[in-house]
Design a protein around this motif. Structure first.
Motif, PDB file in Angstrom:
ATOM      1  N   THR A 239     -23.782 -20.073 -18.325  1.00  0.00           N
ATOM      2  CA  THR A 239     -23.135 -19.489 -19.492  1.00  0.00           C
ATOM      3  C   THR A 239     -24.180 -18.784 -20.356  1.00  0.00           C
ATOM      4  N   SER A 240     -23.799 -17.659 -20.955  1.00  0.00           N
ATOM      5  CA  SER A 240     -24.742 -16.997 -21.856  1.00  0.00           C
ATOM      6  C   SER A 240     -24.798 -17.790 -23.157  1.00  0.00           C
ATOM      7  N   GLU A 241     -25.903 -17.637 -23.866  1.00  0.00           N
ATOM      8  CA  GLU A 241     -26.093 -18.389 -25.093  1.00  0.00           C
ATOM      9  C   GLU A 241     -25.011 -18.031 -26.118  1.00  0.00           C
ATOM     10  N   ASN A 242     -24.715 -16.737 -26.122  1.00  0.00           N
ATOM     11  CA  ASN A 242     -23.717 -16.227 -27.043  1.00  0.00           C
ATOM     12  C   ASN A 242     -22.371 -16.907 -26.854  1.00  0.00           C
ATOM     13  N   GLU A 243     -21.912 -16.911 -25.610  1.00  0.00           N
ATOM     14  CA  GLU A 243     -20.627 -17.542 -25.293  1.00  0.00           C
ATOM     15  C   GLU A 243     -20.635 -19.021 -25.617  1.00  0.00           C
ATOM     16  N   ALA A 244     -21.763 -19.659 -25.291  1.00  0.00           N
ATOM     17  CA  ALA A 244     -21.879 -21.098 -25.542  1.00  0.00           C
ATOM     18  C   ALA A 244     -21.766 -21.373 -27.033  1.00  0.00           C
ATOM     19  N   ASN A 245     -22.433 -20.521 -27.839  1.00  0.00           N
ATOM     20  CA  ASN A 245     -22.358 -20.699 -29.296  1.00  0.00           C
ATOM     21  C   ASN A 245     -20.964 -20.494 -29.834  1.00  0.00           C
ATOM     22  N   LYS A 248     -18.975 -23.459 -28.993  1.00  0.00           N
ATOM     23  CA  LYS A 248     -19.378 -24.592 -29.827  1.00  0.00           C
ATOM     24  C   LYS A 248     -18.719 -24.523 -31.201  1.00  0.00           C
ATOM     25  N   ILE A 262     -25.511 -28.053 -27.085  1.00  0.00           N
ATOM     26  CA  ILE A 262     -25.678 -27.105 -25.978  1.00  0.00           C
ATOM     27  C   ILE A 262     -26.880 -27.541 -25.160  1.00  0.00           C
ATOM     28  N   ASN A 263     -26.668 -27.766 -23.886  1.00  0.00           N
ATOM     29  CA  ASN A 263     -27.746 -28.216 -23.003  1.00  0.00           C
ATOM     30  C   ASN A 263     -28.328 -27.025 -22.249  1.00  0.00           C
ATOM     31  N   LYS A 264     -29.446 -26.499 -22.774  1.00  0.00           N
ATOM     32  CA  LYS A 264     -30.037 -25.300 -22.188  1.00  0.00           C
ATOM     33  C   LYS A 264     -30.529 -25.545 -20.766  1.00  0.00           C
ATOM     34  N   ASN A 268     -26.784 -23.846 -20.219  1.00  0.00           N
ATOM     35  CA  ASN A 268     -26.006 -23.800 -21.456  1.00  0.00           C
ATOM     36  C   ASN A 268     -24.640 -24.467 -21.313  1.00  0.00           C
TER      37      ASN A 268
END
Lengths: 338, 294
Positions: A239-245, A248, A262-264, A268
């Motif tokens: 998942t991209s960070e953006n989508e994950a955020n 969230k 978020i588990n990088k 992610n």
């Protein structure tokens, strides 16, 4: 219920390192007790004090009512010890090693002989017993060491990281054997940094971190204490960070969600702490509103890792990695050399 | 590896009150554990005899090579009616015993490094000195085998035979020097950080002590300062009485066996000195062992 091992306010330092700051726990007679913690948490130092290999700076260690500090010789008779690193004499055969061990524990020959045969059979060592131990694989070495630790019928069997270096198959065999031992009445104290090992075996456990015991209880007690359920959600495989955020922000606003991380390290993925109950469909509905897909989603009761996380603010794996960077293996080797 | 452990309902139990399965009494326990650890060392030797073979070949080569080195030395140089083989044999006997004993600490050091010592230390030994006792018994036995071979080889190389009582006296002297040096080496094995350091100590001690003794040449060959050192060297006090035994069939406890810058020593005197040397070392290593074994 009688107490087999009781450790109170144990402290031990090596030079400037406080290996054990404050360790207290007690092991009931006839149970399998796990000491769980990352590498470098103080497990081995605790065990070294318990087995009389190291003298604690402060604290009390009682084994079946005998002080290991005031009366180490009597304490040694009560303990069977399987060390993390199996030290065998590679020139001796397995049988000769057991014979040596029997003599070190002063077994009478008429008792020792059948006992040695019994353990060779019980641990499936028949075809290896007359080979030199130098030819053994890791699993066989460990089994021989276990046989050696059990020869004198100890009240308490102490195993330091028994699964390190064992193949999966040997590990399961080992676990079954420990359960059999427990059924037969032996108290087992086992240290491990493998969550699943402690979860599978231990009736009760203590979690140790940076030389301090942070909780003690049965696996279920500890899990219930932190409460809630855990949901692991992957929007995409990566998942991209953006989508994950975005996800969230949406999910924390749901009433049954108490925490989202978020588990990088896991592409992610999202780790949610939720109240107990069936929450998956509600999450699915919310995500659809944002047009987010679901790659995988699962809900579970908290694991021992969650217990560790709740107490220390980091997962066991993170602690492992942090410890791996700061360990001084040379100094540790020195501590082990008597 | 599909090795199934079939617990054939063997008795895995800790069954309390089975004390009759154990020997009791300090002497019975001490002898059982010491014997077991000694046996281990002999099994190692039997399966890995290279140390013993090298330990026999080396002094044999000393005998042959040093013998050949001084083969054409003027007659009577080493004493009246004395050939160099006769002169040399006692030196090589003591030097071999000394070297062997000096290495006694190495196996213990490796046991420390590989963690095997911990196995011994978690066992309820009647006393941890049994670890030291086992090593000492082993080294003394090994040295006696080596000494016997050198005595026989020397006889064939022209040194002749000491009397039967003389052989007994040689055994006693070898015993005392081996006891002292083994104790020293074991003390070092517990005191030094690792085998590299122990080997370094062995290295700087071994040959210098040989050359600073009367093993290869008599005192009056040496520079004045070396005479003094050689007269302080315990090896000299072991070599000279044996040399006397090789040359005199009639000897007694009062026979003067060596002369030093500070006087003459009788057979009885040197035995007392060797005994004192052994006692001194045994006392010196006490605190070292106590610290490790506490």
């Amino acid at each position: 219920m009688t107490v087999a091992v009781s450790i109170k306010n144990l402290q031990k330092r090596y030079g400037n390192t406080e290996a054990v700051k404050n360790v207290s726990f007690s092991v009931n007679s006839g149970e399998i007790f796990g000491l769980l913690g990352p590498n470098g948490a103080g497990k081995t130092t605790t065990i070294r004090c318990l087995t009389t290999l190291a003298k604690p700076d402060a604290g009390e260690i009682m084994i079946s009512g005998i002080s290991a500090i005031a009366n180490p010789r009597l304490a040694r008779q009560k303990i069977g010890y399987v060390a993390q690193e199996v030290a065998l004499d590679k020139m001796l055969t397995g049988r000769e090693m057991l014979q040596l061990q029997a003599d070190l524990y002063h077994l009478k020959p008429k008792f020792a002989q059948p006992r040695i045969e019994q353990l060779i059979n019980a641990l499936g060592l028949q075809e290896y017993a007359d080979n030199k131990t130098g030819t053994y694989s890791g699993g066989i070495r460990k089994r021989l060491d276990l046989a050696a630790g059990l020869l004198h019928q100890p009240e308490v069997l102490v195993l330091d990281e028994p699964s390190v270096g064992l193949d999966i198959e040997s590990r399961f065999i080992f676990w079954d054997f420990l359960r059999e031992l427990k059924k037969a009445g032996t108290t087992v104290l086992i240290t491990s940094h493998y969550l699943e090992e402690i979860d599978a075996l231990a009736d009760r456990l203590a979690i140790i971190d940076q030389g301090i015991i942070i909780s003690e209880g049965s696996p279920n007690e500890l899990k219930d204490k932190i409460g809630g359920d855990r949901i692991t959600l992957r929007i995409r495989e990566f998942t991209s960070e953006n989508e994950a955020n975005n996800a969230k922000n949406l999910l924390v606003s749901l009433p049954f969600v108490t925490e989202v991380i978020i588990n990088k390290a896991q592409g992610n993925s999202l780790n949610l702490v939720v109240t107990q109950g069936n929450n998956l469909s509600k999450i699915e509905t919310s995500l659809t509103s944002l047009n987010l897909p679901i790659f995988s989603m699962s809900q579970s009761r908290p694991s021992l890792d969650d217990v560790y996380l709740a107490a220390t603010g980091r997962t066991l794996i993170d602690a492992e990695l942090a410890a791996a960077g700061s360990r001084d293996l040379k100094a540790e080797k020195k501590q082990q050399m008597k | 590896m599909t090795q199934i452990i079939a617990p054939e309902k063997v008795n895995l139990t800790f069954a309390p009150n089975q004390s009759d399965n154990f020997k009791s009494g300090v002497m019975a326990e001490f002898s059982q554990e010491t014997l077991a650890m000694t046996k281990r060392l002999f099994i190692q030797l039997q399966r890995r005899p290279s140390t013993l073979i090298a330990g026999i070949i080396q002094p044999f080569m000393w005998l042959v090579l040093f013998g050949a080195l001084f083969y054409n030395a003027p007659k009577g140089l080493f004493g009246n009616e004395l050939n160099y083989a006769q002169f040399l044999a006692p030196g090589i006997i003591i030097f071999t015993a000394f070297s062997g004993a000096l290495n006694a600490g190495l196996p213990v050091m490796f046991d420390r490094e590989f963690g095997f010592l911990n196995r011994l230390l978690v066992a309820p030994l009647s006393t941890r000195y049994s670890i030291v006792a086992a090593s000492t018994i082993y080294i003394i036995a090994l040295t006696f085998i080596q000494t016997a071979v050198i005595v026989i080889a020397s006889a064939f190389l022209g040194a002749g035979w000491p009397s039967l009582a003389g052989l007994g006296a040689i055994a006693l002297i070898v015993f005392l020097i081996v006891l002292a040096v083994t104790a020293l080496s074991l003390g070092l094995a517990f005191a030094l950080p690792g085998h590299i350091e122990l080997i370094a100590v062995i290295f700087v001690t071994n040959l210098p002590l040989l050359f600073a003794s009367t093993a290869l040449a008599p005192l009056n060959f040496m520079a004045g300062w070396l005479q003094i050192i050689a007269s302080l060297n315990p090896l000299t006090y072991a070599i000279e009485p044996i040399r006397y035994l090789y040359l005199h069939s009639d000897w007694s406890i009062n026979s003067v066996v060596m002369e030093t810058p500070w006087g003459e020593f009788s057979f009885g005197n040197v035995l007392l000195i060797l005994l004192a040397f052994a006692a001194l070392i045994l006392l010196t290593i006490q605190p070292l062992l106590k610290k490790r074994f506490a």
